[in-house]
Design a protein around this motif. Sequence first.
Motif, mmCIF file in Angstrom:
data_model
loop_
_atom_site.group_PDB
_atom_site.id
_atom_site.type_symbol
_atom_site.label_atom_id
_atom_site.label_comp_id
_atom_site.label_asym_id
_atom_site.label_seq_id
_atom_site.Cartn_x
_atom_site.Cartn_y
_atom_site.Cartn_z
ATOM 1 N N ASN A 108 0.832 -1.199 0.000
ATOM 2 C CA ASN A 108 0.000 0.000 0.000
ATOM 3 C C ASN A 108 0.870 1.254 0.000
ATOM 4 O OD1 ASN A 108 0.786 0.384 2.779
ATOM 5 N ND2 ASN A 108 -0.705 -1.193 3.281
ATOM 6 N N LEU A 109 0.206 2.370 -0.169
ATOM 7 C CA LEU A 109 0.899 3.663 -0.199
ATOM 8 C C LEU A 109 0.276 4.582 0.837
ATOM 9 C CD1 LEU A 109 0.979 4.537 -4.022
ATOM 10 C CD2 LEU A 109 2.888 3.694 -2.643
ATOM 11 N N THR A 110 1.105 5.358 1.494
ATOM 12 C CA THR A 110 0.589 6.395 2.381
ATOM 13 C C THR A 110 0.805 7.720 1.680
ATOM 14 O OG1 THR A 110 1.159 5.061 4.297
ATOM 15 C CG2 THR A 110 0.752 7.376 4.690
ATOM 16 N N VAL A 111 -0.287 8.429 1.454
ATOM 17 C CA VAL A 111 -0.200 9.686 0.709
ATOM 18 C C VAL A 111 -0.940 10.805 1.418
ATOM 19 C CG1 VAL A 111 0.093 8.624 -1.569
ATOM 20 C CG2 VAL A 111 -2.205 8.982 -0.672
ATOM 21 N N ARG A 112 -0.500 12.026 1.135
ATOM 22 C CA ARG A 112 -1.187 13.206 1.674
ATOM 23 C C ARG A 112 -1.974 13.844 0.539
ATOM 24 N NH1 ARG A 112 3.476 16.743 2.983
ATOM 25 N NH2 ARG A 112 4.060 15.771 1.022
ATOM 26 N N ILE A 159 -5.517 18.830 4.620
ATOM 27 C CA ILE A 159 -4.688 17.864 3.915
ATOM 28 C C ILE A 159 -4.753 16.581 4.730
ATOM 29 C CG2 ILE A 159 -2.363 17.317 3.092
ATOM 30 C CD1 ILE A 159 -3.387 19.775 1.717
ATOM 31 N N ARG A 160 -5.252 15.527 4.126
ATOM 32 C CA ARG A 160 -5.383 14.265 4.858
ATOM 33 C C ARG A 160 -4.283 13.287 4.483
ATOM 34 N NH1 ARG A 160 -10.303 14.124 7.344
ATOM 35 N NH2 ARG A 160 -11.982 15.229 6.277
ATOM 36 N N SER A 178 6.363 14.853 -3.324
ATOM 37 C CA SER A 178 5.740 15.925 -2.559
ATOM 38 C C SER A 178 5.646 17.171 -3.428
ATOM 39 C CB SER A 178 6.577 16.195 -1.314
ATOM 40 O OG SER A 178 5.984 17.230 -0.582
ATOM 41 N N THR A 179 4.562 17.896 -3.259
ATOM 42 C CA THR A 179 4.411 19.137 -4.010
ATOM 43 C C THR A 179 3.795 20.204 -3.105
ATOM 44 O OG1 THR A 179 3.526 20.117 -6.014
ATOM 45 C CG2 THR A 179 2.098 18.577 -4.886
ATOM 46 N N ARG A 180 3.972 21.463 -3.496
ATOM 47 C CA ARG A 180 3.397 22.559 -2.705
ATOM 48 C C ARG A 180 2.427 23.327 -3.564
ATOM 49 N NH1 ARG A 180 5.994 24.516 1.804
ATOM 50 N NH2 ARG A 180 7.630 23.127 2.538
ATOM 51 N N PHE A 181 1.388 23.836 -2.949
ATOM 52 C CA PHE A 181 0.460 24.681 -3.686
ATOM 53 C C PHE A 181 -0.088 25.767 -2.759
ATOM 54 C CE2 PHE A 181 -2.141 21.500 -1.730
ATOM 55 C CZ PHE A 181 -3.370 22.089 -1.473
ATOM 56 N N SER A 223 1.266 21.546 1.506
ATOM 57 C CA SER A 223 2.015 20.551 0.761
ATOM 58 C C SER A 223 1.263 19.229 0.763
ATOM 59 C CB SER A 223 3.437 20.451 1.307
ATOM 60 O OG SER A 223 3.598 19.380 2.125
ATOM 61 N N CYS A 224 1.250 18.568 -0.390
ATOM 62 C CA CYS A 224 0.554 17.297 -0.531
ATOM 63 C C CYS A 224 1.346 16.427 -1.513
ATOM 64 C CB CYS A 224 -0.873 17.511 -1.021
ATOM 65 S SG CYS A 224 -0.986 18.067 -2.714
ATOM 66 N N ASP A 225 0.809 15.286 -1.879
ATOM 67 C CA ASP A 225 1.534 14.358 -2.751
ATOM 68 C C ASP A 225 0.913 14.257 -4.143
ATOM 69 O OD1 ASP A 225 3.400 13.693 -0.803
ATOM 70 O OD2 ASP A 225 2.048 12.220 0.100
ATOM 71 N N THR A 226 1.779 13.981 -5.099
ATOM 72 C CA THR A 226 1.312 13.705 -6.462
ATOM 73 C C THR A 226 2.004 12.450 -6.959
ATOM 74 O OG1 THR A 226 3.092 14.999 -7.455
ATOM 75 C CG2 THR A 226 0.997 16.143 -7.084
ATOM 76 N N TRP A 227 1.408 11.807 -7.919
ATOM 77 C CA TRP A 227 2.033 10.645 -8.551
ATOM 78 C C TRP A 227 1.403 10.440 -9.921
ATOM 79 C CZ3 TRP A 227 -1.224 10.644 -4.391
ATOM 80 C CH2 TRP A 227 -2.441 9.984 -4.518
#
Length: 238
Positions: A63-67, A82-83, A103-106, A114-118
């Motif tokens: 699994n993946l843990t993402v924000r 942001i969860r 990780s990315t910032r917006f 900051s949250c995650d992208t993929w």
Amino acid sequence: VPVSVYPARQSADGIVQQVRTGKLKAYCPAGFYDAYAAIHPDGAAVWVRYMVGAVELEPLPDNLTVRVPDYGPEGRDELVEIRTVVISATCPRCGGLRGKVNSTRFVRDGATHSCDTWHNACGHQDAYVTVLAEAQEREALLKRLLPRVYRMRGVPGGLFATAVDLIGDLVADDRMVRAHAAADVLEQAGHVWEAEVIRAYANGSTVRGGMLARSVAVYLNDRDTDRTGIQDTRGGAL
Ligand SMILES: [Zn+2]
């Protein structure tokens, strides 16, 4: 690469085994290919990767843990928070591995988040709303499964606390373990008296195959709760 989609998970797991052990001609010899089965809308998808020449291949994650940003109920479109959530490592539409998480910032309403992208190699994009829904479903499923993995524990300070703890361990390994088998284990561990109490209780059972160890554990905990919770007027006679 994707191999096939099977309606039944068991079939997919069977193919995975055969690929890994080199039982299928196309994937010989054993060790040349690795495979996994993933949830797919039509059942289970089998994916295979070629291992030869691959040095230090990363193990496939479960699994993946993402924000991810949560924009609240549909239509409101306001950033709630942001969860951090746990999702499958594979794409829910095809079973391919999800992309590497970055990780990315917006900036939103003057604040930086900051949250995650993929990016998934399969081309299917994950919308944050769908990701949140997947995580929620996963949590609900875990909650339903929780009672099954819950480990039985004795009443702290109770006469049978150690015995119930041991039975809890046995039951965690095998839910159908019988009372008499548990008594034998306890006796071997030096808890002769507890083993006798269990046998005496289990002998009164008419259950086919014998009483289950978990039923005995409940009984022992009841006796300990009786003794610790209520004034014992029976002079300690057990
Ligand atoms: Zn996909």
